[in-house]
Design an enzyme around this catalytic site. Structure first.
Site, PDB file in Angstrom:
ATOM      1  N   LYS A  35       4.966   6.633   2.281  1.00 54.33           N
ATOM      2  CA  LYS A  35       5.112   8.093   2.226  1.00 54.33           C
ATOM      3  C   LYS A  35       5.698   8.599   3.541  1.00 54.33           C
ATOM      4  O   LYS A  35       5.261   8.187   4.622  1.00 54.33           O
ATOM      5  CB  LYS A  35       3.740   8.752   1.977  1.00 54.33           C
ATOM      6  N   ASP A  58       0.916  -1.146   0.000  1.00 55.52           N
ATOM      7  CA  ASP A  58       0.000   0.000   0.000  1.00 55.52           C
ATOM      8  C   ASP A  58       0.950   1.189   0.000  1.00 55.52           C
ATOM      9  O   ASP A  58       1.564   1.497   1.032  1.00 55.52           O
ATOM     10  CB  ASP A  58      -0.871  -0.001   1.258  1.00 55.52           C
ATOM     11  N   HIS A  59       1.110   1.831  -1.145  1.00 53.53           N
ATOM     12  CA  HIS A  59       2.220   2.785  -1.250  1.00 53.53           C
ATOM     13  C   HIS A  59       2.062   3.969  -0.292  1.00 53.53           C
ATOM     14  O   HIS A  59       3.031   4.651   0.000  1.00 53.53           O
ATOM     15  CB  HIS A  59       2.441   3.225  -2.698  1.00 53.53           C
ATOM     16  N   HIS A  64      -5.766   2.845   1.209  1.00 52.17           N
ATOM     17  CA  HIS A  64      -5.042   4.017   1.706  1.00 52.17           C
ATOM     18  C   HIS A  64      -5.732   4.712   2.884  1.00 52.17           C
ATOM     19  O   HIS A  64      -5.104   5.031   3.895  1.00 52.17           O
ATOM     20  CB  HIS A  64      -4.843   5.036   0.588  1.00 52.17           C
ATOM     21  N   LYS A  70     -11.885  11.787  -7.103  1.00 53.17           N
ATOM     22  CA  LYS A  70     -11.104  12.262  -8.243  1.00 53.17           C
ATOM     23  C   LYS A  70     -11.761  13.524  -8.791  1.00 53.17           C
ATOM     24  O   LYS A  70     -12.932  13.774  -8.563  1.00 53.17           O
ATOM     25  CB  LYS A  70     -11.037  11.189  -9.322  1.00 53.17           C
ATOM     26  N   GLU A 111      -8.009  14.186  -5.073  1.00 51.04           N
ATOM     27  CA  GLU A 111      -7.128  14.196  -6.246  1.00 51.04           C
ATOM     28  C   GLU A 111      -7.709  15.120  -7.302  1.00 51.04           C
ATOM     29  O   GLU A 111      -8.934  15.146  -7.478  1.00 51.04           O
ATOM     30  CB  GLU A 111      -7.034  12.804  -6.847  1.00 51.04           C
TER      31      GLU A 111
HETATM   32  C1  BG6 Z   1      -3.469   4.508  -6.249  1.00 48.96           C
HETATM   33  C2  BG6 Z   1      -4.832   4.517  -6.880  1.00 48.96           C
HETATM   34  O1  BG6 Z   1      -3.354   3.461  -5.331  1.00 48.96           O
HETATM   35  O2  BG6 Z   1      -3.247   5.748  -5.582  1.00 48.96           O
HETATM   36  C3  BG6 Z   1      -4.979   5.696  -7.821  1.00 48.96           C
HETATM   37  O3  BG6 Z   1      -5.035   3.311  -7.577  1.00 48.96           O
HETATM   38  C4  BG6 Z   1      -4.632   6.984  -7.129  1.00 48.96           C
HETATM   39  O4  BG6 Z   1      -6.293   5.754  -8.356  1.00 48.96           O
HETATM   40  C5  BG6 Z   1      -3.286   6.876  -6.423  1.00 48.96           C
HETATM   41  O5  BG6 Z   1      -4.601   8.018  -8.103  1.00 48.96           O
HETATM   42  C6  BG6 Z   1      -3.019   8.105  -5.568  1.00 48.96           C
HETATM   43  O6  BG6 Z   1      -1.718   8.036  -5.086  1.00 48.96           O
HETATM   44  P1  BG6 Z   1      -0.906   9.354  -4.701  1.00 48.96           P
HETATM   45  O7  BG6 Z   1       0.398   8.848  -4.195  1.00 48.96           O
HETATM   46  O8  BG6 Z   1      -0.804  10.173  -5.947  1.00 48.96           O
HETATM   47  O9  BG6 Z   1      -1.730  10.046  -3.646  1.00 48.96           O
END
Ligand code: BG6
Length: 504
Positions: free
Chosen positions: A191, A186-187, A249, A349, A225
């Site tokens: 952060k 989960d990126h 997230h 979005k 976003e």
């Molecule tokens: C991803 C989603 O996990 O995270 C995307 O699949 C989203 O839809 C993105 O745009 C947002 O990541 P960040 O790091 O730009 O906030």
């Protein structure tokens, strides 16, 4: 600091899906930065695997254009890039071809011999979910998963589509790899500012004693976003905001804000504490989902001076799509610390700007000693944790206005990362790839965590699937979501504090 202070072992990183976008935009720019900063071991090999026919040189050149475009450090410098490129190789292979895995095993065996040690072997699955089982089974057959201590598999999100599919995926992968070898990404957890939530809460004595229902009125988590669905309509049509952002997230952010102090920073300890939060989330009553969850879809509109199309007009999106591009939730954590504190979550979005912020709204002082004439500009304390952009922390408190009379006014104390540390923080993928190399699973998700998060989403997904929305699109691009999201919080006598706070 550089990587020499860490125990970096020889490593082979195999990327399945190396011809794809993730590798190009995120993984390789991150690896290159790790290399430049001395965080990669002396012996390392990055092996790209994909179906696309490409020579090693073409692959390297393609990756370089990605680094030039997306790296936080800007364009590559010829000499350093060519040093890095020596560690890259590419294999054109069909993911279903067992022979390709045998060849991969042979290549790794050659490295093992040359380096005179068993390297860390990381299999990064940057591939569509439908291919995961196939690749994992072949890795197993090629005996590439056997070394429990050194072999790992990294799986990108989405991990499953719902509870049942997430469980099935774990069952498939654990036929070959142990749970401890599975690194679910989960990126957001990579952060810097997300990790800083832990530092802020648990490395300071100041906040923890007031971090509960006695002092906190409610919490708002906004992940907005400005981008639309871009070229990912095909995927997004089957996901939607709840699956794409909230289940992963936003749930992670909520866990970090609400978790109990860990005894240590050992992976499972942190993960257990987060799971306690998810377990304490009050289940949403299926018959009253509309009181707790709101969905939206963007129509066309104006954003940052540009006219942008509606979601239904995006490529690979159905003309009458009912997929939500916005979701807002109202949740409660049923434990001693958080009883009756409302957690409001929203993400969408095509909102006016990119903005991920957590607002901790404190309660009013228990007794107002000042005369009402003094307290006209008075507000309860508020803490803003800005995850992106302009990463930082803002604490709002009251101060006396200069002058002969006692008049209070709200002031903000700012802490800005960029100013304080005068350095660009690493990208999330740099942190996560390094952790995968080091075998530190703290920032990755365990099966039970993913599954509980899905089970929390289940009643909402079911309710939304049963009753399709009749009002989509219900917010224009460039707005902060549908009116129903305002109503969700307004019915509690509150309002979303962004963007109002930013404009103060
Ligand atoms: C991803 C989603 O996990 O995270 C995307 O699949 C989203 O839809 C993105 O745009 C947002 O990541 P960040 O790091 O730009 O906030």
């Amino acid at each position: 600091m550089n990587g020499n202070s860490l125990k970096l072992r020889p490593t082979v990183l195999v990327i399945f899906g190396a011809g794809g976008d993730l590798t190009w935009r995120k993984l390789v720019p991150a690896l290159y930065n790790l290399f430049l900063e001395g965080w990669l071991p002396e012996h390392f090999a990055i092996v790209g695997v994909d179906r696309k026919a490409m020579t090693g040189e073409e692959f390297t050149e393609h990756l370089r254009t990605g680094v030039n475009q997306f790296s936080r450090r800007g364009k590559t410098e010829a000499e350093r890039w060519s040093e890095f490129a020596q560690h890259l190789s590419y294999r054109t292979a069909d993911f279903d071809d067992q022979g390709a895995y045998q060849q991969l095993a042979a290549q790794i065996a050659t490295d093992r011999k040359a380096w005179a040690t068993n390297p860390e072997c990381i299999f990064y699955l940057a591939i569509p979910p439908a291919l995961i089982e196939m690749v994992v089974v072949h890795l197993g057959k090629a005996k590439l998963a056997r070394d429990r201590g050194h072999a790992r598999v990294v799986v990108e999100k989405p991990f499953g589509h719902d509870l049942a599919s997430a469980q099935a995926l774990t069952r498939q992968i654990t036929k070959v790899f142990d749970e401890a070898q599975i690194y679910r990404i989960d990126h957001y957890l990579g952060k810097e500012t997300v990790q800083n939530i832990l530092a802020f809460r648990f490395a300071n004595a100041l906040f923890e004693p007031i971090w509960d229902r006695r002092y906190i009125d409610h919490i708002q988590i906004t992940v907005a976003e400005a981008v639309g669905v871009e070229h990912r309509g095909g995927y997004y049509e089957h996901a939607g905001a709840l699956r794409d952002m909230v289940q992963s997230h936003l749930m992670q952010l909520l866990c970090l804000i609400a978790m109990e102090p860990p005894v240590s920073f050992v992976a499972d300890e942190i993960r257990n504490k987060k799971i306690d939060v998810l377990r304490a989330l009050r289940p949403l009553p299926p018959e009253h989902i509309h009181k707790f969850a709101v969905r939206g879809q963007y129509g066309s509109g104006w954003l940052q001076g540009e006219h942008v199309p509606a979601y239904r007009e995006e490529p690979d999106v159905a003309a009458a799509s009912t997929t939500e591009t916005f979701a807002a939730l109202k949740l409660f954590v049923d434990n001693w610390r958080w009883q009756d504190v409302t957690f409001y979550l929203r993400t969408g979005k095509r909102m006016p700007e990119k903005q991920s912020t957590i607002v901790i709204q404190f309660r009013p002082v228990p007794h107002q000693s000042f005369p009402s004439s003094a307290a006209m500009g008075w507000e309860p304390n508020r803490l803003l944790m800005r995850i992106q952009p302009q990463e930082g922390i803002i604490l709002r408190f009251q101060a006396k206005q200069p002058g002969p009379l006692m008049r209070l006014s709200s002031m903000d104390m700012h802490f800005a990362y960029a100013e304080a540390f005068k350095t660009t923080p690493p990208e999330a993928y740099e942190t996560l790839l390094l952790d995968a190399i080091l075998g530190d699973a703290t920032l990755f998700m365990r099966a039970d965590q993913v599954e509980i998060a899905w089970s929390i989403m289940a009643p909402i997904l079911a309710a939304w699937a049963t009753v399709p929305p009749t009002d989509f699109p219900n917010y224009p691009a460039g707005a902060w979501g549908p009116e129903a999201a305002e109503a969700l919080i307004a019915q509690d006598g509150r309002s979303w504090l962004l963007p109002a706070l930013e404009q103060d």
